[in-house]
Design an enzyme around this catalytic site. Structure first.
Site, short mmCIF file in Angstrom:
data_model
loop_
_atom_site.label_atom_id
_atom_site.label_comp_id
_atom_site.label_asym_id
_atom_site.label_seq_id
_atom_site.Cartn_x
_atom_site.Cartn_y
_atom_site.Cartn_z
N TYR A 145 92.75 51.46 19.91
CA TYR A 145 92.08 52.66 20.42
C TYR A 145 92.14 52.59 21.93
O TYR A 145 91.82 51.55 22.53
CB TYR A 145 90.63 52.68 19.93
N ASP A 200 96.15 47.68 27.71
CA ASP A 200 94.80 48.27 27.78
C ASP A 200 93.81 47.11 27.74
O ASP A 200 93.52 46.54 26.69
CB ASP A 200 94.59 49.22 26.59
N LYS A 260 84.70 49.05 31.48
CA LYS A 260 83.59 48.22 30.99
C LYS A 260 83.09 47.20 32.03
O LYS A 260 82.31 47.56 32.89
CB LYS A 260 83.97 47.57 29.67
N1 HOZ Z 1 84.41 53.66 21.36
C1 HOZ Z 1 83.39 52.76 21.77
C2 HOZ Z 1 83.53 51.43 21.12
N2 HOZ Z 1 84.81 50.89 21.01
C3 HOZ Z 1 82.02 53.32 21.48
C4 HOZ Z 1 81.36 53.73 22.71
C5 HOZ Z 1 79.90 54.13 22.52
O1 HOZ Z 1 79.54 54.71 21.52
O2 HOZ Z 1 79.14 53.86 23.44
#
Ligand code: HOZ
Length: 427
Positions: free
Chosen positions: A143, A238, A266
């Site tokens: 992802y 990534d 992050k």
């Molecule tokens: N897509 C995020 C985790 N891989 C989730 C982000 C969130 O809900 O804060």
């Protein structure tokens, strides 16, 4: 007036689609309502009902120092007093850029953005503009944020909701994204032999974190590098999750493989909204205003976010040797999880890399999305609910990573294992 998580969720659903601002947070796949958080400190979060949890979600990765670390909080407070956004360059952006470039040698130049999604989306535009090619190649279950080109066989929330892609992504655009299984070098090479001349880039999580944690097999990343270089395709790592997670740098520093471009987010934002993408100078200089490829952002390089990120990186840099202790703490946790499940006769595959891990409820060795998807969703949900009820907050989906921070203590680890023992006795 005090509100419960339940009442806040009910009210939120009236104003926010699904009651949340990011789908996985809704706890839908674990059959319960989300907890609403009131505050967080160190390794703990506290919900609005006053319940305290040892936190292994850590805002999905950024809080490697634990919540509300005093040095980060002080840096934010200091920055805020001088104004929160100028829409003009600042010295702190230069400081951040220098820190990133010196920590990750494959990044010669970097541009700050406001999220990991923006970083991946912009890196792909840059790769397309630089190569003059339109197709991209990604790996199933990886992802890279929710930009249109990337919502094809994606992990994270897309996998959690069990949807193949997303309505709203134009079919002609999705058709430009070629997807192959993670860790499958042979299929990858076949795909490149078919599409190679049209491929602008290959984008990969060097350690997958969005189908649950899946490490790269020996030779996989090396093959991506060799094949892409041979065909003039840009390789994008990534590292939004993995950047500064295993060491003061990227997984690139572990693998000793130089991608052409890298996406970050992050941890480099210290808990504030930040992303970045960077790489080889000749590619990065194609970006406007130096070059013709457009990319911009009102809050890019925001001074408060820079302050939080720089403070976080400074702490990580000063205590670099502690990464070993962090990784060992996580290994201890995972080794004991394994022991407990084995004693109870529940088959699991626990994938751990450094301070990130996922427990898959499956008999299979999880090395790609298909094997990750063999996990028993019902068992995972029951495990999740049992742990939460005992004060342990893990990612509410088997297709996500859980994280350990520097703030987690030995006592936290023992209490987590105790909760695990009690939970699995009920499964
Ligand atoms: N897509 C995020 C985790 N891989 C989730 C982000 C969130 O809900 O804060």
């Amino acid at each position: 007036m005090a509100y419960s998580s339940h009442s806040l969720f009910e009210e939120s659903k009236k104003y926010i689609p699904g009651g949340v601002n990011s789908p996985v947070r809704a706890f839908g796949s674990v059959g319960m309502e989300p907890i609403f958080i009131r505050e967080a400190r160190g390794s703990h979060i506290i919900d609005v009902d006053g319940r305290k949890y040892i936190d292994y979600v850590l805002s999905w990765g950024p809080m490697i120092l634990g919540h509300a670390h005093p040095k980060v909080t002080e840096a934010i407070e200091r920055a805020v007093r001088s104004g929160t956004s100028y829409g003009a360059p600042t010295e702190s952006e230069l400081d951040m850029a220098r820190m990133i470039c010196s920590a990750i040698p494959s990044i010669e130049m970097v541009r700050m953005v406001s999220s990991g999604t923006e970083a991946a989306m912009s890196a792909i535009r840059l790769a397309r503009g630089f190569t003059g090619r339109e197709k991209i190649l990604k790996f199933a279950g990886c992802y890279h944020g929710h930009a249109d080109s990337l919502l094809v066989k994606a992990g994270s929330g897309v996998a959690t909701l069990g949807i193949p892609g997303s309505p709203g992504v134009p079919e002609p655009l999705a058709a430009l994204t070629i997807t192959v299984p993670y860790n499958d070098t042979e299929t990858f090479e076949e795909a490149v032999s078919i599409h190679g001349d049209d491929l602008a880039c290959i984008i990969v999580e060097p350690v997958a974190g969005n189908m649950g944690v899946v490490p790269p097999k020996p030779g996989f990343l090396e093959a991506l590098r060799a094949v892409s270089r041979g065909k003039g395709i840009l390789l994008i790592f990534d590292e939004v999750i993995t950047g500064f997670r295993f060491n003061y740098g990227g997984f690139r520093n572990v693998a000793k493989i130089n991608p052409d471009l890298t996406c970050l987010g992050k941890i480099i934002g210290g808990g504030l909204p930040v992303g970045a993408f960077g790489g080889r100078k000749e590619i990065m200089e194609m970006l406007a205003p130096k070059g013709p490829i457009y990319q911009a952002g009102t809050l890019s390089g925001n001074p408060v976010a820079m302050a939080a990120g720089i403070a976080t990186l400074n702490v990580l840099h000063d205590g670099a040797e502690d990464y070993n202790a962090l990784n060992q703490k996580t290994s201890l946790l995972c080794a004991n999880f394994k022991k407990l499940f084995k004693e109870k006769g529940i088959p699991v595959c626990i994938n751990q890399v450094g301070s990130m891990f996922t427990i898959f409820f499956t008999t299979e060795d999880v090395h790609d999305f298909s094997s990750a998807a063999t996990g028993d969703g019902d068992l995972f949900s029951r495990y999740f609910r049992g742990m939460l009820s005992r004060g342990i907050n893990i990612a509410p989906s088997p297709f996500e990573a859980s994280f350990v921070s520097f703030a987690h203590t030995e006592d936290d680890i023992h209490r987590t294992l105790d909760a695990c023992k009690k939970t699995i006795s009920e499964l």
